[in-house]
Scaffold this motif. Sequence first.
Motif: not given
Length: 262
Positions: A216-238
Amino acid sequence: MRRDNHARRQAIVELASTSGLASVDELSQRFGVTASTIRRDLAQLEQSGQLARTYGGARAILAHPEADLRQRLGEAHEAKRAIGHWAASQVRPGETILLDAGTTTAAVAHELRDREGLTVVTPGMTVLNELASADGVEVECLGGTLRQLSQAFLGPATEAALERRTFDRVFLGADSVTADRGICEADVRQTRLKELMTRQGKQVYLLVHAAKIGRAPFHAWAPMPRHWTLVTDQSVEEAALEPFRARGVDIAVVGQQGERVQ
């Protein structure tokens, strides 16, 4: 063990951001692990775009809180390429899609250049540049006021154009994302536009490499809808994904070749 790795790596990022530089020996002593473990941590953090390796240690990538487009082009290049490849594979012939401004969405556009029968709408200069010579793709720019730092059009004119369109798929970028608050950006006009984007698509995807998740580096936010897909790379920690899974978010983790690995 994965939780310990994630916590240590985040602490390394914070230390490098505070001091500017972090050496392998210093980090090994501070965290009570071997130098080889620290080197693996630094390699993972470099791959995910969170740190840049130096001789004997690492340094923070960004000295300024918001990176300009040139800086972003050099961050997590392989992760963005893989994410872009997978995202483009979701697009079907004849669809009308919205590509947000940014370098990761530009990677999607790059993969779509040889497609036929698509309509791509965007507020981003990077996407426009990728598709400028794509004969089989109809390209539309939302227009508005150009924000130089991000090379994105935004403002009332952009929002008015967006409200008159709907899309089969919406692909968003972000400075960062958290499970509880959604998309984090440096400019409130950007979050306003992204929130409108999420309302206009049948399917909404957020494309972020691992370094952007949970921050959370900044202070402006946009809420996500109820259904959406997060797409990221395999270096992500569980551990970083668990808050999203708890909220029922669909998660696509993408391998180096652009294949979905989980």
